[in-house]
Design an enzyme around this catalytic site. Structure first.
Site, PDB file in Angstrom:
ATOM      1  N   ASP A  16      -3.342   4.378  -2.270  1.00  0.00           N
ATOM      2  CA  ASP A  16      -4.521   4.837  -1.525  1.00  0.00           C
ATOM      3  C   ASP A  16      -4.746   6.296  -1.885  1.00  0.00           C
ATOM      4  OD1 ASP A  16      -5.797   6.296   0.826  1.00  0.00           O
ATOM      5  OD2 ASP A  16      -6.095   4.212   1.437  1.00  0.00           O
ATOM      6  N   GLU A  35     -13.485   3.777   0.015  1.00  0.00           N
ATOM      7  CA  GLU A  35     -13.155   3.618   1.426  1.00  0.00           C
ATOM      8  C   GLU A  35     -13.396   4.914   2.184  1.00  0.00           C
ATOM      9  OE1 GLU A  35      -8.922   2.903   2.681  1.00  0.00           O
ATOM     10  OE2 GLU A  35      -9.824   1.157   3.658  1.00  0.00           O
ATOM     11  N   HIS A  77      -7.204   2.004  -3.581  1.00  0.00           N
ATOM     12  CA  HIS A  77      -8.118   2.339  -2.489  1.00  0.00           C
ATOM     13  C   HIS A  77      -8.719   3.703  -2.765  1.00  0.00           C
ATOM     14  CE1 HIS A  77      -6.240  -0.549   0.673  1.00  0.00           C
ATOM     15  NE2 HIS A  77      -7.184  -1.110  -0.041  1.00  0.00           N
ATOM     16  N   HIS A  89       0.370   4.878   1.026  1.00  0.00           N
ATOM     17  CA  HIS A  89      -0.649   5.524   1.854  1.00  0.00           C
ATOM     18  C   HIS A  89      -0.102   6.836   2.404  1.00  0.00           C
ATOM     19  CE1 HIS A  89      -3.479   6.065   5.147  1.00  0.00           C
ATOM     20  NE2 HIS A  89      -4.200   5.069   4.703  1.00  0.00           N
ATOM     21  N   GLU A 111       0.821  -1.196   0.000  1.00  0.00           N
ATOM     22  CA  GLU A 111       0.000   0.000   0.000  1.00  0.00           C
ATOM     23  C   GLU A 111       0.869   1.266   0.000  1.00  0.00           C
ATOM     24  OE1 GLU A 111      -2.858   0.368   3.201  1.00  0.00           O
ATOM     25  OE2 GLU A 111      -4.161   1.530   1.876  1.00  0.00           O
TER      26      GLU A 111
END
Lengths: 139, 327
Positions: free
Chosen positions: B170, B291, B255, B142, B140
């Site tokens: 993300d 999300e 995401h 992020h 990920e």
């Protein structure tokens, strides 16, 4: 996160018959996912404005009692995110029935750092204070 | 036409799940209500008692819900949790075992991808193990990390050169502003509007965290002002969406982090139009899992409604684009 939910419910309970100096409240893990008990870095409790000594604090999960002093070693013991677990407080005298103010402060180590890819310090400190009711002895 | 596919992470319903308003079954039903074929992503240690293990009961319960609501498992949210043991890092064998249990769980639940974080074991031993179980590892990216900051990691992934190792950007790393839901919360907590404006301006200038905190101290900010400075720096990232083009072949999943979706599909923080443009240009044909993370500041504000609106934006945006064959 979830500060107001740290102390669950509105009741204090007495400990078992053979431990009359023990009182129990229920606490929730203030994070979005389960963590091992080793991530509970600090657990500070006051009952009726008196600090409960660390030696008098324990957590109880899945039927096992874990004194506060041992939590740091428990990286294999899960605190599931939906569980309200027992916070067990042992004092020098029995607690009287009626209302009592419980204040709990928890500091969690969120274990997302990495030895090679970012050794971060990520903690969450959560506080909650509630008035809870301890029922009469035979209730 | 871009083939991007729609999904949801159950983390979106964090506030409802935590407060016992929604069970796992309720969460899955909500995702199913969006229509057939929705992708579903879970956070392993949020939903599964006994993580990193997986009980037979949960396995069957989950698979039945997937079938009942016509869902597609997309990503198992796994964790390296390298700081789980107090005062020590896990040794290689211990970490490998912790991760292997999660890969096996992902495979049993039908997830083609496991989301993890950069870690030495993940980048070495785990790749052939994951391949054996036909589960791809998505690292990920992020907030506050930016794609622009992880050059060495990208090179490392390229050297491994496996279809079982890639990235999950993300969208919280592609922000134009701090989310309104965050700003509203700190105003409610009493941070003066003038100081809020200063913090937001410092964020726009990409001020390093230590300098931001120093300025807040200089202006007499209280603990909430300091918390706002900290959280804006953590949650709202400054990566450029076009940086995804450099890693597009390795992007396994996205995401779709969001905070406040307006009626027109725009988020108060995330640069969705640019993100969707880049994904279309790059020919991305995986899932984008919507999300919601506004619950960090306020309990859910019509999460499902916001997801529906965002997914409408994704569809309408995708239908206007053609992949760029030169990318």
């Amino acid at each position: 996160m979830f500060d107001d939910d740290l102390i669950y419910g509105s009741d204090l309970e007495r400990g078992p018959v053979d431990a009359p100096l023990t009182t129990r409240a229920k606490i929730r893990l203030p994070w979005y996912r389960s963590l091992p008990l080793s991530c509970v870095e600090k657990l500070e409790v006051t009952l009726d404005d008196r600090l409960v000594p660390s030696a008098g604090i324990a957590l109880r999960t899945n039927g096992h009692r874990h004194p506060a002093s041992e939590l740091s070693r428990l990286d294999q013991v899960e605190w599931f995110v939906l569980d309200a677990i027992d916070l067990e407080l042992t004092g020098e005298s029995e607690l009287e029935p009626g209302p009592h103010r419980l204040a709990v402060a928890v500091r969690l180590r969120i274990p997302y750092g990495d030895e090679d890819f970012g050794d971060i310090e990520f903690v969450q400190t959560v506080r909650c204070s509630k008035e809870l009711e301890l029922a009469e002895r035979n209730a | 036409m871009s083939a991007i596919r729609l999904g949801v992470t159950l983390y979106s319903f964090n506030a409802e799940y935590y407060s016992y308003k929604y069970s796992l079954e309720d969460c899955m039903e909500r995702v199913g209500s969006l229509g057939p074929g929705q992708g579903v992503e879970i956070v392993g240690p949020q939903m599964i008692r006994g993580f990193p293990d997986l009980s037979a009961e949960f396995e069957h319960r989950f698979r039945q819900l997937v079938e009942r609501h016509d869902l597609r498992p997309t990503v198992y949210g796994g964790y390296c949790d390298a700081q789980r043991a107090t005062g020590r890092w896990p040794d290689h064998r211990e970490q490998a075992e912790y991760l292997q249990r999660q890969v096996r769980a992902a495979a049993r639940l039908g997830f083609p991808i496991i989301r993890l974080q950069p870690n030495e074991v993940v980048l070495t031993d785990l790749v052939p193990f994951a391949e054996h179980h036909d589960v791809k590892i998505g690292l990920e990216i992020h907030a506050p990390r930016r794609i622009e900051d992880i050059g060495p990691l990208i090179e490392r992934v390229e050297r491994v050169d496996s279809p079982y190792l890639g990235f999950v950007p993300d969208c919280g790393t592609f922000c134009h502003s701090c989310a309104q839901v965050c700003v509203d919360k700190f105003l409610e907590l009493g941070v003066p509007e003038s100081l809020v404006e200063v913090i937001l301006a410092l964020w726009q200038e990409q001020t390093p965290p230590a300098e931001m905190q120093a300025e807040v101290s200089r202006l007499g900010g209280d603990e909430y002002a300091h918390l706002m400075a900290s959280e804006t720096g953590i949650y709202f990232g400054h990566s450029e969406p076009r940086a995804m083009l450099d890693i597009m072949p390795r992007i396994l999943h996205v995401h779709g982090k969001f905070y406040d979706i307006a009626d027109n599909g725009m988020d108060s923080a995330v640069r969705f139009p640019e993100v969707l443009d880049v994904l279309a240009e790059g020919g991305f044909d995986g899932y984008i899992s919507c999300e919601y993370e506004g619950h960090h500041w306020y309990p859910a504000r019509d999460v499902l409604g916001q997801i529906k609106t965002l997914q409408r934006l994704i569809i309408s945006h995708s239908s206007e684009q053609e992949p760029d064959p030169t990318v």
